[in-house]
Design a protein around this motif. Structure first.
Motif, PDB file in Angstrom:
ATOM      1  N   ALA A 227       0.827  -1.204   0.000  1.00 58.18           N
ATOM      2  CA  ALA A 227       0.000   0.000   0.000  1.00 58.18           C
ATOM      3  C   ALA A 227       0.864   1.257   0.000  1.00 58.18           C
ATOM      4  CB  ALA A 227      -0.931  -0.010   1.212  1.00 58.18           C
ATOM      5  N   LEU A 228       1.944   1.264   0.785  1.00 63.11           N
ATOM      6  CA  LEU A 228       2.839   2.426   0.829  1.00 63.11           C
ATOM      7  C   LEU A 228       3.541   2.630  -0.515  1.00 63.11           C
ATOM      8  CD1 LEU A 228       4.419   1.973   4.381  1.00 63.11           C
ATOM      9  CD2 LEU A 228       2.813   3.757   3.662  1.00 63.11           C
ATOM     10  N   LYS A 229       3.938   1.545  -1.144  1.00 60.39           N
ATOM     11  CA  LYS A 229       4.566   1.655  -2.465  1.00 60.39           C
ATOM     12  C   LYS A 229       3.608   2.281  -3.468  1.00 60.39           C
ATOM     13  CE  LYS A 229       6.361  -1.088  -6.312  1.00 60.39           C
ATOM     14  NZ  LYS A 229       6.565  -2.441  -6.868  1.00 60.39           N
ATOM     15  N   LEU A 230       2.350   1.848  -3.463  1.00 61.73           N
ATOM     16  CA  LEU A 230       1.358   2.399  -4.388  1.00 61.73           C
ATOM     17  C   LEU A 230       1.085   3.867  -4.095  1.00 61.73           C
ATOM     18  CD1 LEU A 230      -1.112  -0.611  -4.550  1.00 61.73           C
ATOM     19  CD2 LEU A 230       0.251   0.283  -6.451  1.00 61.73           C
ATOM     20  N   ALA A 231       1.027   4.227  -2.815  1.00 63.08           N
ATOM     21  CA  ALA A 231       0.799   5.631  -2.452  1.00 63.08           C
ATOM     22  C   ALA A 231       1.945   6.503  -2.945  1.00 63.08           C
ATOM     23  CB  ALA A 231       0.639   5.753  -0.938  1.00 63.08           C
ATOM     24  N   CYS A 232       3.170   6.025  -2.795  1.00 61.91           N
ATOM     25  CA  CYS A 232       4.332   6.781  -3.278  1.00 61.91           C
ATOM     26  C   CYS A 232       4.350   6.851  -4.806  1.00 61.91           C
ATOM     27  CB  CYS A 232       5.621   6.157  -2.765  1.00 61.91           C
ATOM     28  SG  CYS A 232       5.850   6.315  -0.986  1.00 61.91           S
ATOM     29  N   ALA A 233       3.918   5.779  -5.461  1.00 61.28           N
ATOM     30  CA  ALA A 233       3.837   5.797  -6.926  1.00 61.28           C
ATOM     31  C   ALA A 233       2.839   6.846  -7.392  1.00 61.28           C
ATOM     32  CB  ALA A 233       3.440   4.420  -7.441  1.00 61.28           C
ATOM     33  N   ALA A 234       1.715   6.965  -6.677  1.00 60.04           N
ATOM     34  CA  ALA A 234       0.710   7.970  -7.038  1.00 60.04           C
ATOM     35  C   ALA A 234       1.283   9.379  -6.891  1.00 60.04           C
ATOM     36  CB  ALA A 234      -0.529   7.800  -6.164  1.00 60.04           C
ATOM     37  N   GLU A 235       1.975   9.639  -5.780  1.00 55.77           N
ATOM     38  CA  GLU A 235       2.572  10.959  -5.569  1.00 55.77           C
ATOM     39  C   GLU A 235       3.671  11.233  -6.587  1.00 55.77           C
ATOM     40  OE1 GLU A 235       1.890  13.451  -3.543  1.00 55.77           O
ATOM     41  OE2 GLU A 235       0.133  12.451  -2.731  1.00 55.77           O
ATOM     42  N   ASP A 236       4.494  10.229  -6.856  1.00 50.08           N
ATOM     43  CA  ASP A 236       5.569  10.352  -7.843  1.00 50.08           C
ATOM     44  C   ASP A 236       5.004  10.786  -9.190  1.00 50.08           C
ATOM     45  OD1 ASP A 236       7.175   9.301 -10.150  1.00 50.08           O
ATOM     46  OD2 ASP A 236       8.557   8.731  -8.566  1.00 50.08           O
ATOM     47  N   HIS A 247      10.238  14.987  -7.136  1.00 49.51           N
ATOM     48  CA  HIS A 247      10.385  15.661  -5.841  1.00 49.51           C
ATOM     49  C   HIS A 247      10.684  14.680  -4.709  1.00 49.51           C
ATOM     50  CE1 HIS A 247       9.035  19.800  -6.980  1.00 49.51           C
ATOM     51  NE2 HIS A 247       8.516  19.108  -7.986  1.00 49.51           N
ATOM     52  N   GLY A 248      11.492  13.666  -4.973  1.00 51.36           N
ATOM     53  CA  GLY A 248      11.915  12.735  -3.940  1.00 51.36           C
ATOM     54  C   GLY A 248      10.999  11.553  -3.713  1.00 51.36           C
ATOM     55  N   TRP A 249       9.824  11.575  -4.297  1.00 51.04           N
ATOM     56  CA  TRP A 249       8.900  10.458  -4.101  1.00 51.04           C
ATOM     57  C   TRP A 249       9.394   9.184  -4.760  1.00 51.04           C
ATOM     58  CZ3 TRP A 249       5.227  10.227  -0.601  1.00 51.04           C
ATOM     59  CH2 TRP A 249       4.705  11.427  -0.090  1.00 51.04           C
ATOM     60  N   ASP A 250      10.274   9.321  -5.751  1.00 52.99           N
ATOM     61  CA  ASP A 250      10.831   8.117  -6.373  1.00 52.99           C
ATOM     62  C   ASP A 250      11.711   7.348  -5.388  1.00 52.99           C
ATOM     63  OD1 ASP A 250      12.564  10.282  -6.386  1.00 52.99           O
ATOM     64  OD2 ASP A 250      13.660   9.590  -8.157  1.00 52.99           O
ATOM     65  N   VAL A 251      12.399   8.079  -4.491  1.00 50.67           N
ATOM     66  CA  VAL A 251      13.230   7.419  -3.480  1.00 50.67           C
ATOM     67  C   VAL A 251      12.362   6.583  -2.545  1.00 50.67           C
ATOM     68  CG1 VAL A 251      14.854   7.750  -1.590  1.00 50.67           C
ATOM     69  CG2 VAL A 251      14.970   9.229  -3.609  1.00 50.67           C
ATOM     70  N   ALA A 252      11.271   7.198  -2.050  1.00 49.75           N
ATOM     71  CA  ALA A 252      10.348   6.461  -1.175  1.00 49.75           C
ATOM     72  C   ALA A 252       9.736   5.277  -1.911  1.00 49.75           C
ATOM     73  CB  ALA A 252       9.252   7.393  -0.673  1.00 49.75           C
ATOM     74  N   PHE A 253       9.437   5.459  -3.197  1.00 50.78           N
ATOM     75  CA  PHE A 253       8.872   4.375  -4.004  1.00 50.78           C
ATOM     76  C   PHE A 253       9.816   3.185  -4.059  1.00 50.78           C
ATOM     77  CE2 PHE A 253       8.761   2.338  -8.197  1.00 50.78           C
ATOM     78  CZ  PHE A 253       7.463   1.854  -8.212  1.00 50.78           C
ATOM     79  N   TYR A 254      11.105   3.442  -4.296  1.00 54.80           N
ATOM     80  CA  TYR A 254      12.069   2.349  -4.371  1.00 54.80           C
ATOM     81  C   TYR A 254      12.293   1.699  -3.007  1.00 54.80           C
ATOM     82  CZ  TYR A 254      13.183   3.864  -9.112  1.00 54.80           C
ATOM     83  OH  TYR A 254      13.099   4.184 -10.443  1.00 54.80           O
ATOM     84  N   LYS A 260       8.649  -4.511  -0.085  1.00 55.56           N
ATOM     85  CA  LYS A 260       7.501  -5.256  -0.619  1.00 55.56           C
ATOM     86  C   LYS A 260       7.975  -6.456  -1.427  1.00 55.56           C
ATOM     87  CE  LYS A 260       4.800  -6.076  -4.375  1.00 55.56           C
ATOM     88  NZ  LYS A 260       5.220  -6.410  -5.755  1.00 55.56           N
ATOM     89  N   GLY A 261       9.005  -6.269  -2.261  1.00 57.61           N
ATOM     90  CA  GLY A 261       9.507  -7.361  -3.079  1.00 57.61           C
ATOM     91  C   GLY A 261      10.061  -8.499  -2.243  1.00 57.61           C
ATOM     92  N   ILE A 262      10.831  -8.151  -1.219  1.00 51.00           N
ATOM     93  CA  ILE A 262      11.384  -9.183  -0.343  1.00 51.00           C
ATOM     94  C   ILE A 262      10.275  -9.919   0.401  1.00 51.00           C
ATOM     95  CG2 ILE A 262      12.748  -9.547   1.756  1.00 51.00           C
ATOM     96  CD1 ILE A 262      14.659  -7.414   0.790  1.00 51.00           C
TER      97      ILE A 262
END
Length: 449
Positions: A227-236, A247-254, A260-262
């Protein structure tokens, strides 16, 4: 030699464009890409879906070039080095020109083609080493920005800034390509659904806390990071659409995507082994699978970040794509082994422990889990890429929708079937089911692995 170089440039152009159609490319951002002592004949920078009236610009600073020692090139022809824009629907025309030149023994350079729109050539570079060019798009299509050097062995150094956008009716800029405009809302809606899913999962675990196991906490963590990854993707994507940068949201996304991947592969492996459900421990071979999958997921997420941030202009971009695909395939194959082992163990147990009904339900659930994992990994890794390759540039957002819907369906299946309830097939079977199940287990021979 010069003829071979010109012909080689056209071949490389065709290969680069073909790869761009099936591999992920960092798109729709204002990007600055350093190029250092690079002798590649073709460098792909960006792809973008334009509407009529859209704008593409490229500027470069610190432009310099040199002929390496031992090269047979006597002088650099700056008219054969530069940037150009081409409609993806016209690439076949470039290939036709190249084939004709090869058949007639002539020379061909992409920069001389009538089907490309030149942004600027190196002969136009200012004395301070800067060059820039821009174009207004006159027809709807997906376009690609490339650099071409038809000079044998010339090494180029420069910092390249690309900027592409469409214009809204209000006159404001829109930095997301046509086919990705719905992404901010798609990711926001998916994030909201997963946060609601997480809330429901917490309620279920609290309500049935007496039967909740450690695996349920791990599954909850997976939902949280998804859910956090998707939220950051939306902001990104929202910031990219309006400003051209994340604006830095790509860092949070990664970061969230890394966890999430692990957790995704860890949950699949742990459920496949029956950890917490069937037994409180992991066997040595099951630990070995985790010790393989987790480090590989670290490598995969690093590769994903490099691919997303460097873009195809990076010299090692193709190598990182190959690493990403190889590691992903290995991880997908590795997670099947614990499930297969558990299915075989349950078959053996059903012949000796006298608990036919319980073993039958466990075996049925494991087989369903195996098939669902196969379908999920196949679609998100293979089918989605195939769809993206054939789908019109205007509807690329549909690939993201299909992936998120498939992922949600997979999560619902897994979380529903392995939730902490009293009569989970893993944990409870009534005695009255034993006799009927015994006969069915004897005929169990249709799902051999």
């Amino acid at each position: 030699m010069q003829l071979d170089r010109l012909m080689g440039a056209s071949v490389v152009l065709a290969v680069v464009v073909s790869l761009a159609a099936v591999l992920p490319i960092a798109r729709a951002e204002i990007k600055t890409t350093p190029i250092v002592s690079d002798s590649r004949s073709v460098i792909l920078f960006e792809e973008f879906g334009f509407r009529r009236g859209g704008h593409a610009s490229v500027s470069a600073t610190g432009i310099s070039w040199r002929v390496p020692e031992g090269s047979q090139l006597q002088a650099v022809d700056t008219t054969l080095m530069g940037f150009f824009l081409i409609s993806n629907s016209l690439f076949y025309e470039i290939n036709n020109e190249s084939d004709y030149a090869e058949a007639t023994g002539g020379a061909f350079c992409p920069l001389t083609s009538k089907y490309v729109q030149r942004l600027f050539l190196f002969k136009e570079v200012a004395p301070d080493g800067t060059g820039r060019g821009s174009l207004t798009i006159d027809s709807d299509d997906q376009y690609t920005v490339l650099f071409s050097s038809c000079q044998e062995g010339v090494e180029v150094t420069m910092d390249v800034r690309t900027e592409m956008y469409n214009l809204r009716r209000s006159g404001t800029r829109e930095y997301l390509p046509v086919g990705l405009l719905p992404l901010p809302w798609i990711f926001a809606a998916a994030a909201a659904v997963h946060f609601a899913f997480l809330g429901t999962w917490v309620v279920v675990c609290v309500k049935h806390r007496r039967t909740a196991e450690r695996i349920h906490a791990v599954m909850g963590a997976l939902l949280l990071f998804k859910a956090l990854k998707l939220a950051c993707a939306a902001e990104d994507q929202w910031f990219v659409e309006r400003t051209g940068t994340p604006h830095g949201w790509d860092v949070a996304f990664y970061v969230f995507g890394f966890f999430k991947g692990i957790l995704l592969f860890t949950v699949i492996v742990l459920i496949g082994t029956g950890w917490s459900f069937l037994k409180p421990y992991l066997q040595e071979r099951e630990k070995n699978v985790l010790m393989i999958v987790i480090p590989l997921q670290v490598i995969e997420n690093i590769a994903s970040a490099v691919i997303g941030e460097t873009g195809p202009a990076g010299r090692d971009w193709l190598a990182w794509n190959q690493i990403f695909l190889l590691v992903d395939v290995i991880c997908c194959c590795a997670v099947f082994f614990p499930i297969i082992w558990s299915i075989r163990n349950l078959r053996e147990a059903s012949k000796t422990d006298g608990k036919a009904a319980r073993n039958l339900q466990k075996l049925t659930l494991f087989k369903q889990f195996y098939l669902v994992v196969v379908c999920y990994l196949y679609f998100t890794r293979i089918a989605a890429s195939a769809i993206a390759a054939v789908l019109s540039y205007k509807y690329q957002w549909a690939v993201n929708v299909s992936i998120e819907m498939t992922s949600l369906a997979f999560y619902v299946f897994v979380f529903y079937n392995f939730q902490p309830v009293e009569k989970n097939p893993y944990l409870y079977v009534g005695d009255d089911e034993e006799e009927a199940a015994g006969g069915q287990l004897e005929m169990e021979s249709t799902f051999e692995i």
